[in-house]
Design a protein around this motif. Sequence first.
Motif, PDB file in Angstrom:
ATOM      1  N   THR A  25       0.854  -1.193   0.000  1.00  0.00           N
ATOM      2  CA  THR A  25       0.000   0.000   0.000  1.00  0.00           C
ATOM      3  C   THR A  25       0.883   1.233   0.000  1.00  0.00           C
ATOM      4  O   THR A  25       2.065   1.183   0.314  1.00  0.00           O
ATOM      5  CB  THR A  25      -0.902   0.058   1.244  1.00  0.00           C
ATOM      6  OG1 THR A  25      -0.063   0.252   2.364  1.00  0.00           O
ATOM      7  CG2 THR A  25      -1.703  -1.200   1.416  1.00  0.00           C
ATOM      8  N   TYR A  27       0.682   3.582   2.044  1.00  0.00           N
ATOM      9  CA  TYR A  27       1.055   3.960   3.412  1.00  0.00           C
ATOM     10  C   TYR A  27       2.338   3.257   3.835  1.00  0.00           C
ATOM     11  O   TYR A  27       3.140   3.809   4.584  1.00  0.00           O
ATOM     12  CB  TYR A  27      -0.085   3.645   4.366  1.00  0.00           C
ATOM     13  CG  TYR A  27      -1.334   4.381   3.985  1.00  0.00           C
ATOM     14  CD1 TYR A  27      -1.474   5.728   4.280  1.00  0.00           C
ATOM     15  CD2 TYR A  27      -2.344   3.764   3.277  1.00  0.00           C
ATOM     16  CE1 TYR A  27      -2.591   6.421   3.899  1.00  0.00           C
ATOM     17  CE2 TYR A  27      -3.466   4.446   2.883  1.00  0.00           C
ATOM     18  CZ  TYR A  27      -3.583   5.781   3.201  1.00  0.00           C
ATOM     19  OH  TYR A  27      -4.677   6.481   2.807  1.00  0.00           O
TER      20      TYR A  27
ATOM     21  N   ALA C  90      -4.203   6.335   7.447  1.00  0.00           N
ATOM     22  CA  ALA C  90      -4.458   4.999   6.908  1.00  0.00           C
ATOM     23  C   ALA C  90      -5.799   4.477   7.394  1.00  0.00           C
ATOM     24  O   ALA C  90      -6.566   3.890   6.625  1.00  0.00           O
ATOM     25  CB  ALA C  90      -3.337   4.054   7.308  1.00  0.00           C
ATOM     26  N   LEU C  95      -8.037   1.388   5.637  1.00  0.00           N
ATOM     27  CA  LEU C  95      -7.130   0.252   5.671  1.00  0.00           C
ATOM     28  C   LEU C  95      -7.416  -0.545   6.944  1.00  0.00           C
ATOM     29  O   LEU C  95      -7.484   0.012   8.029  1.00  0.00           O
ATOM     30  CB  LEU C  95      -5.695   0.776   5.696  1.00  0.00           C
ATOM     31  CG  LEU C  95      -4.588  -0.167   5.283  1.00  0.00           C
ATOM     32  CD1 LEU C  95      -4.746  -0.512   3.820  1.00  0.00           C
ATOM     33  CD2 LEU C  95      -3.255   0.518   5.499  1.00  0.00           C
ATOM     34  N   TYR C 102      -4.091  -8.906   1.581  1.00  0.00           N
ATOM     35  CA  TYR C 102      -4.818  -7.687   1.299  1.00  0.00           C
ATOM     36  C   TYR C 102      -6.054  -8.020   0.510  1.00  0.00           C
ATOM     37  O   TYR C 102      -6.017  -8.802  -0.434  1.00  0.00           O
ATOM     38  CB  TYR C 102      -3.943  -6.715   0.512  1.00  0.00           C
ATOM     39  CG  TYR C 102      -3.039  -5.992   1.432  1.00  0.00           C
ATOM     40  CD1 TYR C 102      -3.494  -4.878   2.105  1.00  0.00           C
ATOM     41  CD2 TYR C 102      -1.778  -6.462   1.686  1.00  0.00           C
ATOM     42  CE1 TYR C 102      -2.699  -4.238   3.005  1.00  0.00           C
ATOM     43  CE2 TYR C 102      -0.965  -5.826   2.579  1.00  0.00           C
ATOM     44  CZ  TYR C 102      -1.434  -4.712   3.236  1.00  0.00           C
ATOM     45  OH  TYR C 102      -0.636  -4.081   4.122  1.00  0.00           O
ATOM     46  N   ASP C 106      -8.917  -2.942  -0.133  1.00  0.00           N
ATOM     47  CA  ASP C 106      -7.892  -2.125   0.496  1.00  0.00           C
ATOM     48  C   ASP C 106      -7.266  -1.198  -0.546  1.00  0.00           C
ATOM     49  O   ASP C 106      -7.017  -1.601  -1.668  1.00  0.00           O
ATOM     50  CB  ASP C 106      -6.799  -3.013   1.084  1.00  0.00           C
ATOM     51  CG  ASP C 106      -7.258  -3.646   2.379  1.00  0.00           C
ATOM     52  OD1 ASP C 106      -8.233  -3.130   2.947  1.00  0.00           O
ATOM     53  OD2 ASP C 106      -6.664  -4.634   2.795  1.00  0.00           O
ATOM     54  N   ARG C 108      -4.652   0.091  -2.401  1.00  0.00           N
ATOM     55  CA  ARG C 108      -3.251  -0.235  -2.654  1.00  0.00           C
ATOM     56  C   ARG C 108      -2.466   1.021  -2.981  1.00  0.00           C
ATOM     57  O   ARG C 108      -1.364   1.220  -2.551  1.00  0.00           O
ATOM     58  CB  ARG C 108      -3.129  -1.215  -3.805  1.00  0.00           C
ATOM     59  CG  ARG C 108      -3.370  -2.605  -3.307  1.00  0.00           C
ATOM     60  CD  ARG C 108      -3.242  -3.633  -4.368  1.00  0.00           C
ATOM     61  NE  ARG C 108      -3.492  -4.903  -3.722  1.00  0.00           N
ATOM     62  CZ  ARG C 108      -2.532  -5.760  -3.428  1.00  0.00           C
ATOM     63  NH1 ARG C 108      -1.305  -5.516  -3.765  1.00  0.00           N
ATOM     64  NH2 ARG C 108      -2.802  -6.879  -2.822  1.00  0.00           N
ATOM     65  N   GLU C 109      -3.047   1.873  -3.778  1.00  0.00           N
ATOM     66  CA  GLU C 109      -2.382   3.092  -4.189  1.00  0.00           C
ATOM     67  C   GLU C 109      -3.362   4.233  -3.936  1.00  0.00           C
ATOM     68  O   GLU C 109      -4.543   3.983  -3.733  1.00  0.00           O
ATOM     69  CB  GLU C 109      -1.989   3.029  -5.656  1.00  0.00           C
ATOM     70  CG  GLU C 109      -1.166   1.828  -6.033  1.00  0.00           C
ATOM     71  CD  GLU C 109       0.247   1.846  -5.444  1.00  0.00           C
ATOM     72  OE1 GLU C 109       0.953   0.869  -5.685  1.00  0.00           O
ATOM     73  OE2 GLU C 109       0.629   2.792  -4.743  1.00  0.00           O
TER      74      GLU C 109
END
Lengths: 93, 328, 112
Positions: A25, A27, C90, C95, C102, C106, C108-109
Amino acid sequence: MYIVASLAIVMTMCLALTRALLGPTVYDRVLAVNMFGTKTVLLLAVVAFLNGRTDFLDLALAYALINFIGVLAVLVFFQSSRERAAGKPGEQR
Amino acid sequence: MIVVFSLFLLSLLVVTAIAIVRSENLFSAVMLSGIFSLLMALNFFILDAADVALTEAAVGAGVSTVLLLGALALTPTEERRRKRERKVAATLVTVTMIFLAISYASFDQPRIGDPDAPVHRHVAPWYLEQTPELIDIPNVVTAVLGSFRGYDTLGEVYVVLTAGIGVLFLLSAGRPGLLPHRREPRIESSLKSHLIPHVVGRVLIPFIVLFGLYVQFHGEYGPGGGFQAGAIIAAGIILFALLEGEGAALKVLPPRVLVGLAIGGALLYLLVGVACMLLGGNFLDYSVLAADPVTGQQIGIILIELGVGLAVTGTLLSIFHAFAAREQ
Amino acid sequence: MAIVLDALSWAMLVGGALFVLIGGIGALRMPDFFTRMHASSLTDSLGPMLVLGGLALQSGWSLETVKVLAILLFLLITGPTATYALGHAASVAGLKGGTREYRASDPREPRA
């Protein structure tokens, strides 16, 4: 001993870089960059003592003060892109 | 040992660079470029180039991430995929040829730190010998940048100013004026609602500005000078803009003041040079600024470093606000 | 006395280096974002405390000590703040922790 400490820090930097490359991700990447920044401050301080150039500690001080701005900028970026997404529904960017 | 470190960090630099080129998500490219800048600063530091490392730290850590994110807000975050036939063979041949050519050229390079290397035998010994005598400041780098090679530094300041003007022109395309006018920001994106970062950031701003002033006026004794100080102070004010919203920062330092700072700083540098000519010396020959030539040199260096600092602060902040204005 | 200080500072340096390394391994090996953040954030406070504390003991009472302690102070203030801010962002973005894999939902980017 300085060498041991700096080696450990460089190893940690490699691990953080791997995390930044893997993601997955966004983050995780920000977290990795933040970690990398802290490790840079530590490495700068330790190498300054290792080389006996303690007048160069200013550099570590600069990073300790400024690194934070990058993370906050990322936050503002997320927030404003969310606001934009909320304000203009239907527009996929 | 240090050489091993340096090689290792350089190879990390290569890995990061390849990852930046290969990543299709622009946001992760921005994050990786942050790591790239940190590695670059470490490499400079290990090579004992503290002034350059401080510049990289000041620009790379705060300002460049912010500006890249500002640019990213104007573009899609994914790189557009192009259909292209992969020319693997041609790429490999080209890269191998360049690699071989550079490797071959590197055999003629002197070893790192070799005192007999051509760069160390040309003018460097003269600078090292003459700095205590002519200028009498401990940091030779500042002496070289400010006085011995004052023309080059003057050129650099004008390059910074020109780059700033260019960015302002590009970003203000299709708008009435060059400067972002006072306006009501529609999206007031700030961190006011996040209590902890807000409080901590506000505590930090005075220290950042204080550290910037220290770097500005301590440049004769330690690493630092106008470029670094300008970038650090700009980073502090950008932090203020992030925390309080861009409108609040524009109220404190309106665009006209910022452009005035940029131009005023560059002019201050130029006028110091002209003043030297009027007092009977050469252009940028500070010895004539005071009765004692050494004091004159020191006054000259402090003045031009101040000019550099003002110009860099003004330019960086103008660019930042131009990006933020475009976003709306 | 000097030997005791020396030994103490070496012990702190090595201990700090160990914690830094543990944090790095945790950030790489933990299964999801929040556990990774947990690993890196705690050691990002303890590691600098020990490493910079060891350096401060080495330098005695001088300008260097003040600078090292200032670096430590700023790291201790900014590190947890950055972690908090990142974790908050987040979790607001949706998230979820506690899953090994995952899910498709979620982010991802960035969804900018």
